[in-house]
Write an enzyme that holds these catalytic residues in place. Structure first.
Site, PDB file in Angstrom:
ATOM      1  N   CYS A 254      -3.085 -20.353 -15.714  1.00 21.14           N
ATOM      2  CA  CYS A 254      -2.171 -19.215 -15.480  1.00 21.14           C
ATOM      3  C   CYS A 254      -3.037 -18.063 -15.000  1.00 21.14           C
ATOM      4  O   CYS A 254      -3.352 -17.149 -15.764  1.00 21.14           O
ATOM      5  CB  CYS A 254      -1.476 -18.809 -16.775  1.00 21.14           C
ATOM      6  N   PRO A 257      -3.236 -12.005 -12.419  1.00 21.41           N
ATOM      7  CA  PRO A 257      -3.797 -11.592 -11.125  1.00 21.41           C
ATOM      8  C   PRO A 257      -5.288 -11.918 -10.938  1.00 21.41           C
ATOM      9  O   PRO A 257      -5.852 -11.598  -9.911  1.00 21.41           O
ATOM     10  CB  PRO A 257      -3.586 -10.077 -11.133  1.00 21.41           C
ATOM     11  N   GLY A 258      -5.925 -12.518 -11.939  1.00 24.33           N
ATOM     12  CA  GLY A 258      -7.274 -13.027 -11.666  1.00 24.33           C
ATOM     13  C   GLY A 258      -8.387 -12.382 -12.463  1.00 24.33           C
ATOM     14  O   GLY A 258      -9.564 -12.608 -12.156  1.00 24.33           O
ATOM     15  N   GLY A 259      -8.046 -11.590 -13.497  1.00 23.87           N
ATOM     16  CA  GLY A 259      -9.098 -10.954 -14.302  1.00 23.87           C
ATOM     17  C   GLY A 259     -10.011 -12.000 -14.943  1.00 23.87           C
ATOM     18  O   GLY A 259     -11.231 -11.971 -14.763  1.00 23.87           O
ATOM     19  N   LYS A 260      -9.397 -12.925 -15.684  1.00 26.61           N
ATOM     20  CA  LYS A 260     -10.233 -13.909 -16.391  1.00 26.61           C
ATOM     21  C   LYS A 260     -10.848 -14.896 -15.408  1.00 26.61           C
ATOM     22  O   LYS A 260     -11.968 -15.356 -15.607  1.00 26.61           O
ATOM     23  CB  LYS A 260      -9.424 -14.617 -17.477  1.00 26.61           C
ATOM     24  N   ASP A 303       2.985 -24.788 -10.150  1.00 25.63           N
ATOM     25  CA  ASP A 303       3.427 -24.627 -11.536  1.00 25.63           C
ATOM     26  C   ASP A 303       2.437 -25.367 -12.433  1.00 25.63           C
ATOM     27  O   ASP A 303       2.234 -26.573 -12.270  1.00 25.63           O
ATOM     28  CB  ASP A 303       4.844 -25.208 -11.677  1.00 25.63           C
ATOM     29  N   ASP A 324      -3.815 -18.943 -20.381  1.00 22.85           N
ATOM     30  CA  ASP A 324      -3.574 -17.525 -20.694  1.00 22.85           C
ATOM     31  C   ASP A 324      -2.100 -17.287 -20.385  1.00 22.85           C
ATOM     32  O   ASP A 324      -1.729 -16.798 -19.325  1.00 22.85           O
ATOM     33  CB  ASP A 324      -4.489 -16.659 -19.811  1.00 22.85           C
ATOM     34  N   CYS A 377      -1.529 -12.122 -24.857  1.00 23.05           N
ATOM     35  CA  CYS A 377      -1.737 -10.701 -25.121  1.00 23.05           C
ATOM     36  C   CYS A 377      -0.552 -10.238 -25.956  1.00 23.05           C
ATOM     37  O   CYS A 377       0.226  -9.367 -25.550  1.00 23.05           O
ATOM     38  CB  CYS A 377      -1.848  -9.910 -23.822  1.00 23.05           C
TER      39      CYS A 377
HETATM   40  C1  LIG Z   1      -0.823 -13.400 -18.852  1.00 26.86           C
HETATM   41  S1  LIG Z   1      -0.768 -13.640 -17.144  1.00 26.86           S
HETATM   42  C2  LIG Z   1      -2.369 -14.272 -16.823  1.00 26.86           C
HETATM   43  C3  LIG Z   1      -3.408 -13.215 -16.688  1.00 26.86           C
HETATM   44  C4  LIG Z   1      -4.687 -13.733 -16.039  1.00 26.86           C
HETATM   45  N1  LIG Z   1      -5.247 -14.862 -16.739  1.00 26.86           N
HETATM   46  C5  LIG Z   1      -5.730 -12.649 -15.939  1.00 26.86           C
HETATM   47  O1  LIG Z   1      -6.633 -12.573 -16.781  1.00 26.86           O
HETATM   48  O2  LIG Z   1      -5.649 -11.859 -14.996  1.00 26.86           O
HETATM   49  C6  LIG Z   1       0.199 -15.069 -16.948  1.00 26.86           C
HETATM   50  C7  LIG Z   1       0.317 -15.558 -15.532  1.00 26.86           C
HETATM   51  O3  LIG Z   1       0.938 -16.834 -15.562  1.00 26.86           O
HETATM   52  C8  LIG Z   1       1.743 -16.955 -14.426  1.00 26.86           C
HETATM   53  N2  LIG Z   1       2.707 -18.045 -14.680  1.00 26.86           N
HETATM   54  C9  LIG Z   1       3.943 -17.982 -15.208  1.00 26.86           C
HETATM   55  N3  LIG Z   1       4.479 -19.210 -15.278  1.00 26.86           N
HETATM   56  C10 LIG Z   1       3.567 -20.083 -14.790  1.00 26.86           C
HETATM   57  C11 LIG Z   1       3.539 -21.471 -14.582  1.00 26.86           C
HETATM   58  N4  LIG Z   1       4.587 -22.236 -14.920  1.00 26.86           N
HETATM   59  N5  LIG Z   1       2.444 -22.026 -14.040  1.00 26.86           N
HETATM   60  C12 LIG Z   1       1.369 -21.258 -13.683  1.00 26.86           C
HETATM   61  N6  LIG Z   1       1.349 -19.915 -13.843  1.00 26.86           N
HETATM   62  C13 LIG Z   1       2.409 -19.334 -14.393  1.00 26.86           C
HETATM   63  C14 LIG Z   1       2.356 -15.588 -14.262  1.00 26.86           C
HETATM   64  O4  LIG Z   1       2.820 -15.407 -12.938  1.00 26.86           O
HETATM   65  C15 LIG Z   1       1.167 -14.694 -14.615  1.00 26.86           C
HETATM   66  O5  LIG Z   1       0.457 -14.388 -13.469  1.00 26.86           O
END
Ligand SMILES: C[S@@+](CC[C@H](N)C(=O)[O-])C[C@H]1O[C@@H](n2cnc3c(N)ncnc32)[C@H](O)[C@@H]1O
Length: 445
Positions: A254, A257-260, A303, A324, A377
């Site tokens: 997940c 936007p790419g922080g981790k 997905d 995440d 979070c």
């Molecule tokens: C909590 S954020 C992740 C933050 C990210 N790891 C970071 O550190 O920047 C969750 C992310 O999961 C994505 N997401 C939601 N459903 C998803 C899915 N079924 N498969 C993959 N990504 C998904 C969302 O669009 C969102 O960008």
């Protein structure tokens, strides 16, 4: 304020643009920001006060007048602005938007000024024998369901003082945290470059002393990025977890936007590993691509639950996986002034279903002996410990919880009884990140 309430805008995206348009700088911009964010944070309690002072529900007050009264109430009760100045600027605002409501606004403000904040809380929720959740919710301006979730997670049923400290921490604007990218610059170098302090716990963290992160050269040049210190710690814990055998295929399920992904990608570069970053939303996948340029990261728009069907993925499975998961974000309310009033308990059911499916997909994607870090979070137990137990039970893959406390800095206090860890703003100065780690056993059960 109107953009937030009427158009569902996000204050921290709209306000900087409005300040630029109004050419407000320095102390004026800081005051406008404090007024806007403060009023948005406290809206629920301000509305309860206005309703009593106006002798009517706030829903029955014309929205522009209501917004002006919220700003006026905030100034009267939570700032050092002189009461006559707070009242007269509020009335000027009402004159501009609804001249017919000047008399009404004057009367409401006069009544609000009769008590201070604590006096109003005593009036709305008398402490003696009252409902402690109701009182905490009003005193610290959080919806009651969020107060309950913090209290449950802190296991502080018997210690409302700690719940109060957790809620109070959401009402203090945190500094922007930066992460120095390992291998590209150290935290000490970044701190010197921005005139900030190195973080308390993460070896990569720097606290930006002020100013816009957009102006930081190290960010433009890909040597650093904006990231809460807690987010840095959980990503680093995944990279540091002991793994036997190969260790060069990492997955972020997940990623947007790419922080981790940025931090893991930089660590992967140092260790000759590659990170695959999966994100379902195309524009967020694009943000991951931008955040990980020049790093050994492959971004896939898909997905995460379909991880078995993604052709580019290695058949033998990944060595380290980060899930995440999308969550309520109750752990970062201090960074998003309006969000506590937007979130609803009904958001939980669809999110927890998705979280469990994504964690189950993570367990499918990792090789036996590899590790999966599950991160939210949010401190809500349904999204954290309950979610992990449920996902493991249903995934059909054997997995054991790893004690993550030794993977966090030795001097970090209050990490609880393990094996998972819940960080808190009032304890650690980080967002309230939750981290559980699972090691996959051999084959499906
Ligand atoms: C909590 S954020 C992740 C933050 C990210 N790891 C970071 O550190 O920047 C969750 C992310 O999961 C994505 N997401 C939601 N459903 C998803 C899915 N079924 N498969 C993959 N990504 C998904 C969302 O669009 C969102 O960008």
């Amino acid at each position: 304020m109107a953009a937030v309430h009427r158009d569902d805008a996000y204050a921290n995206l709209v306000l900087p643009r409005l300040l630029r348009q109004a050419r407000l700088h320095g102390r004026d911009a800081a005051f406008a920001t404090e007024l806007t964010y403060g009023t948005l944070r406290l809206t629920g309690t301000l509305d309860a006060i206005i309703a009593v002072a106006a002798d009517r529900d706030v829903a029955r007050i014309d929205p522009p007048v209501r917004d002006a009264l919220r700003l006026g109430a905030y100034q009267l009760l939570r700032t050092r602005v002189a009461p006559h100045a707070a009242a007269s600027t509020t009335v000027d605002l009402v004159r501009a938007v609804a001249p017919g409501a000047i008399g009404f606004a004057n009367a409401v403000l006069r009544r609000i000024a009769e008590r201070d904040w604590d006096g109003w809380i005593d009036r709305l929720a008398p402490s003696a024998d009252g409902d402690p959740v109701h009182r905490l919710a009003l005193a610290h301006a959080h919806p009651e369901w969020i107060v309950r979730s913090f209290s449950d997670s802190l296991r502080a049923g018997g210690d409302p003082e700690e719940t109060a400290r957790a809620l109070a921490a959401d009402n203090v604007a945190p500094p922007v945290h930066l992460a120095a990218r390992p291998g590209l610059m150290t935290a000490a170098e970044l701190a010197e470059e921005v005139g900030g302090k190195v973080g308390r716990y993460s070896p990569y963290a720097v606290y930006l002393p002020g100013g816009a992160p957009g102006d930081v050269a190290a960010i433009h040049e890909g040597r650093a990025h904006v990231q809460d210190e807690g987010s840095q710690l959980v990503a680093a814990a995944l990279a540091d977890a002991p793994v036997d055998g190969p260790d060069d295929r990492w997955l972020d399920l997940c990623a947007g936007p790419g922080g981790k992904s940025g931090l893991l990608g930089a660590l992967a570069a140092q260790r000759d590993a590659r990170l695959t970053a999966v994100e379902v939303t195309p524009h967020r996948a694009q943000l991951v691509t931008t955040a990980t340029r020049d790093l050994p990261v492959t971004v896939i728009t898909a997905d995460g639950r379909d991880v078995g069907q993604i052709e580019e993925l290695p058949e033998q499975g990944f060595d380290r996986v980060l899930v995440d998961a999308p969550c309520t974000g109750l752990g970062s309310l201090r960074r998003r002034p309006e969000s506590r009033w937007r979130r609803q308990p009904s958001d939980l059911a669809p999110l927890t279903r998705l979280q469990r499916e994504l964690l189950a997909a993570g367990l499918r994607a990792v090789r036996p002996g590899g590790v999966v870090a599950y991160v939210t979070c949010s401190p809500h137990l349904v999204e954290t410990e309950v979610g992990v137990t449920e996902a493991c039970r249903r995934s059909g893959y054997p997995a054991d919880l790893v004690d993550v406390r030794p993977l966090l800095p030795v001097d970090m206090p209050d990490l609880g009884g393990g094996p998972s860890v819940q960080l808190w703003p009032h304890r650690h100065g980080t967002d309230a990140m939750f981290l559980a780690m699972l090691r996959r056993g051999p084959g499906p059960s």
